[in-house]
Design an enzyme around this catalytic site. Structure first.
Site, PDB file in Angstrom:
ATOM      1  N   LYS A  37     -20.948 -32.892  70.244  1.00 39.06           N
ATOM      2  CA  LYS A  37     -21.439 -31.968  69.204  1.00 39.06           C
ATOM      3  C   LYS A  37     -21.161 -30.505  69.524  1.00 39.06           C
ATOM      4  O   LYS A  37     -20.887 -29.730  68.622  1.00 39.06           O
ATOM      5  CB  LYS A  37     -22.918 -32.199  68.939  1.00 39.06           C
ATOM      6  CG  LYS A  37     -23.829 -31.837  70.096  1.00 39.06           C
ATOM      7  CD  LYS A  37     -25.251 -32.325  69.871  1.00 39.06           C
ATOM      8  CE  LYS A  37     -26.144 -31.798  70.979  1.00 39.06           C
ATOM      9  NZ  LYS A  37     -27.393 -32.558  71.105  1.00 39.06           N
ATOM     10  N   ARG A 130     -40.055 -33.337  71.195  1.00 41.41           N
ATOM     11  CA  ARG A 130     -39.054 -33.351  70.137  1.00 41.41           C
ATOM     12  C   ARG A 130     -39.149 -34.756  69.553  1.00 41.41           C
ATOM     13  O   ARG A 130     -40.240 -35.179  69.179  1.00 41.41           O
ATOM     14  CB  ARG A 130     -37.654 -32.966  70.638  1.00 41.41           C
ATOM     15  CG  ARG A 130     -36.788 -32.422  69.485  1.00 41.41           C
ATOM     16  CD  ARG A 130     -35.407 -31.968  69.906  1.00 41.41           C
ATOM     17  NE  ARG A 130     -34.504 -33.088  70.182  1.00 41.41           N
ATOM     18  CZ  ARG A 130     -33.231 -32.936  70.501  1.00 41.41           C
ATOM     19  NH1 ARG A 130     -32.691 -31.734  70.602  1.00 41.41           N
ATOM     20  NH2 ARG A 130     -32.466 -33.989  70.743  1.00 41.41           N
TER      21      ARG A 130
END
Ligand SMILES: *Cc1c(COP(=O)(O)O)cnc(C)c1O
Length: 354
Positions: A37, A130
């Protein structure tokens, strides 16, 4: 001359970094998912990761998987799937990280329709806050998953040091391992993958403190920048400079170090503060905050300091440099993770692959 600003990408260094990390992980019985990414899954770079020995490619975005669809290797979706993209997830990737039963049900429907089996790794939140299921809700979630067709639970995983900055250690990763045993015993299944995190887990390998059952890591920053991310240490035997930013000087003049006039706000709504260092030789480079956050750049010439930046201009002080700079000269920078992410994403920055 090459186009400026540009990011120069050294594939041989990226391949070498990948090899070093894959080998070290292999010695500990760990397979590596190479994370693409940060470089927007540029296919040539993704291939370097594959040549370096990763066993899967991992990314957060489906657009990126479209770019690397032609590379024959397992694909792992890192960001929890959007329900609205369930069909595409099943068609583009083999495995996804999940924490929501509603989404997993949609993935199941999509898999049945496409006559596929979609693999999932269930994420457990060990405290970083998260993604992930709270560990006391894991068993009930898995009970529901086992009733779904087209879905294969291949493992559990966790993500740390991302939102909360929590450092992986034998205690929290040990909880993940214990949980995997509990799941295997309760449901009489085998979990192939116990995914112990990202580049922040690597230091445990070096110290010999990685729990033995951890057999999978998802590595991005450590591959591209040769750095572990729990403490920010360079990894021995790897390169930190596989990526270099080059920008061009468009103005070079001697000017005072303190602006003249009443100080209001800068282009970003902050009131700047200045120290008087007298007259300095300042260069303006043709790159700015639209392309990169400049505090994540490190000039290769150590005598250069960064003074600031606006949307399209980066101002540096070259007074102390041993080099005589001229208008039109190029200035090179090492880059940190945040800058790399932005530079690779900016369409105004030319990507030069070497
Ligand atoms: C980005 C990401 C990674 C890779 O993190 P690095 O620190 O770059 O190694 C791993 N897992 C997940 C879920 C991610 O989103």
């Amino acid at each position: 001359m090459d186009v400026c600003p540009r990011i120069e990408i050294d594939l041989s260094k990226i391949r070498a970094n990948t090899q070093v990390l894959v080998d070290r992980c292999k010695d500990a019985g760990i397979q590596v998912a190479g994370v693409t990414k940060v470089f927007c899954a540029v296919p040539q770079i993704a291939k370097a990761l594959v040549e370096g020995g990763v066993s899967m490619l991992a990314d957060a975005r489906l657009e990126n998987f479209e770019k690397i669809a032609h590379i024959p290797i397992q694909k792992l979706l890192l960001r929890l799937p959007m329900i609205s993209q369930a069909e595409k997830v099943v068609s583009l990737v083999d495995i996804s990280l999940n924490s929501e039963i509603a989404t997993i049900k949609k993935l199941s429907e999509a898999s049945i329709k496409q006559r596929k089996v979609h693999k999932i790794i269930l994420m457990v939140d060990l405290g970083d806050l998260r993604e992930g299921i709270w560990s006391d809700q894991i068993l009930t979630t898995i009970k529901e998953i086992t009733q779904l067709e087209g879905i294969q639970l291949v493992g559990i995983g966790t993500n740390l040091t991302c939102y909360g900055g929590v450092i992986p250690n034998p205690t929290n990763l040990g909880q993940l391992v214990n949980l995997s045993r509990e799941i295997e015993n309760t449901f009489q299944i085998r979990l192939e993958i116990i995914s112990g995190g990202n580049s922040s887990s690597l230091y445990l390998l070096e110290r010999g403190e990685m729990p033995k059952a951890i057999n999978h890591l998802r590595l991005g920053e450590s591959i591209v920048l040769g750095r572990e991310t729990a403490f920010g240490a360079s990894i021995s035997g790897t390169y930190q400079d596989a990526f270099t930013l080059i920008a061009e000087i468009v103005e070079l003049k001697e000017k005072p170090s303190v602006p003249i006039g009443e100080i209001g706000m800068d282009a970003f709504g902050n009131k700047p503060v200045f120290e008087d260092h007298g007259i300095r030789k300042r260069a303006i480079l043709a790159i700015g905050r639209q392309d990169v956050s400049v505090n994540n750049l490190i000039p290769k010439d150590e005598k250069i300091s960064i003074l600031g930046a606006s949307s399209d201009h980066l101002i540096i002080d070259v007074t102390d440099s041993a080099k005589e700079y001229n208008v039109g000269d190029e200035v090179a920078f090492d880059i940190e993770y945040g800058a790399l992410l932005q530079l690779m994403t900016s369409e105004y920055v030319y990507k030069k692959i070497k």
